[in-house]
Design an enzyme around this catalytic site. Structure first.
Site, mmCIF file in Angstrom:
data_model
loop_
_atom_site.group_PDB
_atom_site.id
_atom_site.type_symbol
_atom_site.label_atom_id
_atom_site.label_comp_id
_atom_site.label_asym_id
_atom_site.label_seq_id
_atom_site.Cartn_x
_atom_site.Cartn_y
_atom_site.Cartn_z
ATOM 1 N N CYS A 11 15.746 4.624 -13.502
ATOM 2 C CA CYS A 11 15.776 4.985 -12.086
ATOM 3 C C CYS A 11 16.912 4.227 -11.388
ATOM 4 O O CYS A 11 17.450 3.271 -11.931
ATOM 5 C CB CYS A 11 14.431 4.671 -11.435
ATOM 6 N N CYS A 14 16.449 0.493 -11.221
ATOM 7 C CA CYS A 14 16.628 -0.150 -12.523
ATOM 8 C C CYS A 14 18.115 -0.327 -12.829
ATOM 9 O O CYS A 14 18.545 -1.382 -13.297
ATOM 10 C CB CYS A 14 15.956 0.656 -13.619
#
Length: 78
Positions: A11, A14
């Protein structure tokens, strides 16, 4: 040498955490073994429910939020 792991499914949070780790290392002039773990089964081995997770030397330091560059630098210095 420090062992750093960023756990998350890929994501944006991240990816930002991973990039912040690289930038913090660059600013400190440090080298580390940095691994990005995106595999869900592998993440489950660490008992992770919220991402991103920043681990330094197999100790969970930040969970569920983006780790900022200055924060990472302080964690690496200790």
């Amino acid at each position: 040498m420090k062992i750093i792991k960023v756990l998350g499914p890929g994501c944006p949070k991240c990816k930002t955490t991973y990039n912040n780790v690289l930038e913090a290392l660059k600013q400190l002039g440090m080298e580390a073994n940095v691994t990005k773990i995106e595999d869900l089964e592998e993440m489950m081995k660490y008992n992770v429910l919220t991402t991103p997770v920043l681990m330094i030397d197999d100790v969970m330091k930040v969970k569920g939020r983006i780790a900022q560059i200055e924060e990472i630098k302080e964690l690496l210095k200790n």
